[in-house]
Design an enzyme around this catalytic site. Structure first.
Site, mmCIF file in Angstrom:
data_model
loop_
_atom_site.group_PDB
_atom_site.id
_atom_site.type_symbol
_atom_site.label_atom_id
_atom_site.label_comp_id
_atom_site.label_asym_id
_atom_site.label_seq_id
_atom_site.Cartn_x
_atom_site.Cartn_y
_atom_site.Cartn_z
ATOM 1 C CG HIS B 90 -0.371 0.021 2.533
ATOM 2 N ND1 HIS B 90 -0.010 1.180 3.177
ATOM 3 C CD2 HIS B 90 -0.067 -0.995 3.381
ATOM 4 C CE1 HIS B 90 0.481 0.880 4.375
ATOM 5 N NE2 HIS B 90 0.454 -0.421 4.529
ATOM 6 C CG ASP B 92 -2.765 4.117 2.564
ATOM 7 O OD1 ASP B 92 -2.205 3.022 2.289
ATOM 8 O OD2 ASP B 92 -3.771 4.190 3.294
ATOM 9 C CD GLU B 156 -2.904 -1.464 5.823
ATOM 10 O OE1 GLU B 156 -3.033 -2.425 6.583
ATOM 11 O OE2 GLU B 156 -2.420 -0.363 6.199
ATOM 12 C CD GLU B 157 -1.440 2.611 7.495
ATOM 13 O OE1 GLU B 157 -2.164 2.247 8.431
ATOM 14 O OE2 GLU B 157 -0.260 2.245 7.372
ATOM 15 C CG ASP B 183 1.388 -3.887 5.385
ATOM 16 O OD1 ASP B 183 2.259 -3.303 6.060
ATOM 17 O OD2 ASP B 183 0.177 -3.642 5.471
ATOM 18 N NE ARG B 331 -6.116 -6.355 17.348
ATOM 19 C CZ ARG B 331 -5.774 -5.666 16.266
ATOM 20 N NH1 ARG B 331 -5.766 -6.258 15.070
ATOM 21 N NH2 ARG B 331 -5.474 -4.393 16.352
ATOM 22 C CB SER B 402 -6.225 -7.853 11.841
ATOM 23 O OG SER B 402 -6.577 -8.087 13.180
ATOM 24 C CG HIS B 430 0.069 2.819 12.779
ATOM 25 N ND1 HIS B 430 -1.172 2.245 12.832
ATOM 26 C CD2 HIS B 430 0.612 2.434 11.599
ATOM 27 C CE1 HIS B 430 -1.365 1.504 11.732
ATOM 28 N NE2 HIS B 430 -0.294 1.621 10.979
#
Lengths: 465, 465
Positions: B90, B92, B156-157, B183, B331, B402, B430
């Site tokens: 991805h 982004d 994706e984000e 990723d 999760r 995930s 992040h």
């Protein structure tokens, strides 16, 4: 010169149109003490108030500077041998937000039906102006039954940071026999009430920290401490299943209400449905073994006033935060020793917060409750005034909220306060669409006039003499 | 034309200075998919990426429009009879805030010591560019050991809202034998790892409401429900004292890890101190009877990701709020039936939230975990590549987070993914100061080249054939 009470009451009724004009003018000044952009309005408000006080005939009117907003003082002390009443009030108001929930502008002072809507209408410009209207009517007859002093502060809504210092430094100026605190409510027009006790307040901030930085809940979730989990565990454990506060020793020094006082409280015209409607709440809840009025009056409470942690935005973010926090406060019963409250909370946290979690507790403020001599002649003077105007004996109530100035004046001047104001519990003070019932406020003016008349017939004496 | 693996690895090493220039250029484009003000940067990023793909010799490079950001596609399919590898990535990145915690600007791509610091450095522009560098080195020799297709998405984000539709509508275009998902991470340069399983994710928002409007904690505290109290009680009750989730039936359908898999997980070079350091956490915590890696890999978790209610500002406000809320996520373990999770949560809330409280539960998203055939030849090809480059057999791990695309590609195309990327757990993705180790990334390029070489020696086959 002399004046009859009936003439004064008549003058009050005649003056209502003028009163309304002045009330709207006053409500249109956005005197928000906390907002820097409203500082010019605060100045304008204190000047407006001084002019109004001078207009009705008060003397020595001036603004005493403090490091914050000035204290407005004035007096009329031409009733030798009569009691001196110190009138307490505040000219600041809370911020008006959320603005979009107001039906009419918060500083528009719109009148709809029997109500005037504005921030400060009930809390407490309405009360100040009603009291001044009563005095105006007396002085217009050339006299007043008592000596009067005024202490109108400008920072009640931000916790009165300089009030205690001011009272301490001006005990001679403020010397009096009784305080008339207008920052008060009655239950309703049909059932007037007088408050004779107030709860104290302790306010804390708690933070729990379990990591140096926020984490990804997928990478670490289920394997490390989540501070929100710890916080919810700690906070939810502060009450047991019967609604009792679990802090160790918390109830050890809470005074027990005597049977006669419980009987007095039970006289209030209370019912669950009306109480819930006033609160806007869906269900009652509280310590088992006590009525709602006892839970509010003679029992302490502990509330989480705010909580935060992690992601609060729109949508989803899988953060496992490093820290979470809460504001929590306790309402304390007069007589409950203040120095133990923080210790009890800390002892609870020591025992409850798991190892490996950092926590920090800050005390924002702590102040005791206060209770007045409810059989004193000044209380009787207020009760008689309400009975005459409202046509019904007021009931006596303990109030769940805190009015720290009552305790400060008890401590510094040795005098009790009579809480006499004409807001009602559903006025929505501090919220949107704050309102004041005008018919009730007009009765309030008459009640103030009667109260001064009744006090004027008493021998000057502090209730502590 | 033919090329030896050694020549390709040599070409990768020679190309590093040019690679670094391009990497910095790419990192300086703030391609934040969620921010409206960065939409021109998103366009610039997809164009930059297409140009780069064309430059190294990929064909049919184009941006497929979606209702959101375009999908960048390209291919090189000149290896008849060889497997086709679909490379997923991805373009982004996450927002860069909190900006004041960055040591160098988040889109400055500053190099300090062995690291490059930028938002997206590890997640995942570094991985995309490293993979493209490997392919560039192969194509520069005139060939590639496998057929290649690229699917590089731009959202994706923000949860890949249009990815599933795109895959469903383009199954022929994306047809392949195996997915190389870049990723991904490895454990460390000393201990490379391959992820073969991922947890699913269910994300909810819960709101508790106990009144029509906020109340005054003095007037009502102790006599009506406080929604923060209810919320903390409900949330804290979701785990028992042994760290198990208490939702009724929650563990009934969680697959039990077999002994051979627990033995496999136990081979990881794990220790508590290193794990805590990576997390930045102070203490371990989790379900009794399981190791930390099992808690993350084969056991579900439930975390409160955010909580709010009442007053969160500076100082003290004695509000008794009308409502409070929380974000919470689980999760999930591959095989755990998705349709029961929300029911279990609702059953818990039905039983736990007291009468007289309104509650509302919203499901933001729910997606299953996924597990790959860890004994497949494609996984072996990746393991052999890592062993050749890093000099050590990689260990196999289940990942707690995930990666929904893995499951989507399993469902839509019937192919497994090999998770092969070179970020490390302490890269701070992040968060502020996201970084990527450059020496590890250079080894990553070589690993990608070896992986393609190893796959090229396999007969084309989906693992599901």
């Amino acid at each position: 010169m002399s004046a009859s009470l009936d003439e004064v009451l008549q003058a009050i009724r005649t003056g209502i149109p003028l009163f309304l004009e002045r009330f709207q003018e006053c409500l249109r000044i956005p005197s928000i003490s906390t907002a820097p952009e409203n500082q010019p309005d605060m100045l304008r408000m204190s000047q407006w108030l001084q002019a109004e006080m001078r207009r009705i005939g008060l003397e020595h009117v001036q603004a005493y500077p403090t490091p914050g907003q000035p204290m407005v003082y004035g007096d009329w002390i031409h009733a030798p041998g009569r009691p001196t009443v110190l009138v307490y009030g505040h000219y600041d108001v809370q911020p008006a937000d959320p603005l979009d929930e107001w039906v009419s502008p918060p500083f528009g002072a719109e009148i709809r039906d029997d109500y005037i809507f504005a921030r400060g209408a009930s809390d407490m410009k309405g009360q100040i102006l009603a009291q001044l209207a009563a005095v105006e009517a007396w002085l217009a007859q050339g006299t007043c039954p008592v000596n009067l002093k005024y202490l109108i502060e400008g920072e009640e809504e931000i916790g009165s940071p300089y009030l205690d210092d001011f009272i301490r430094d001006h005990t001679d100026l403020l010397e009096c026999d009784i305080v008339l605190n207008c920052d008060a409510m009655i239950h309703s027009a049909e059932n007037p009430s007088i408050t004779y006790a107030l709860r104290g307040l302790a306010y804390f901030e708690l933070e729990i920290c379990t990591a140096e930085k926020d984490m990804h809940s997928g990478m670490f979730g289920g394997a490390v401490r989540n501070p929100i989990h710890v916080l919810t565990e700690v906070l939810s454990g502060m009450h047991d299943a019967s609604g009792r506060i679990t802090l160790p020793g918390f109830y050890d020094h809470v005074p027990t209400a005597e049977d006669d006082e419980r009987a007095l409280l039970a006289k209030a015209p209370y019912n669950d449905a009306a109480f819930l409607k006033t609160a806007g709440a869906f269900a009652l809840y509280g310590e088992e073994g006590f009525t709602t009025l006892e839970r509010l009056g003679v029992r302490p409470s502990l509330d989480v006033n705010g909580i935060w942690g992690g992601f609060q935005g729109e949508g989803a973010k899988t953060v496992l935060p490093a820290r979470a926090g809460a504001k929590l406060s306790m309402r304390l019963i007069p007589g409950q020793p203040l120095d133990m409250v923080e210790k009890q909370l800390r002892a609870y946290l020591e025992a409850k917060v798991p190892a490996g979690c950092q926590w920090n507790l800050t005390c924002h403020s702590i102040g005791p409750g206060s209770v007045m001599h409810w059989k004193s002649p000044y209380m009787q003077a207020a009760a008689d005034a309400l009975k005459k105007v409202f046509g019904k004996e007021p009931f006596l109530r303990r109030e769940g909220a805190s009015v720290p100035v009552v305790r400060l004046l008890q401590e510094r001047l040795g005098v009790d306060s009579v809480m006499l104001g004409f807001g009602q519990p559903d006025d929505g003070i501090h919220g949107p669409n704050e309102k004041q019932s005008l018919p009730v406020l007009y009765k309030g003016m008459e009640s103030y006039a009667c109260f001064l008349y009744n006090v004027g017939r008493l021998k000057p004496m502090s209730v502590h003499d």
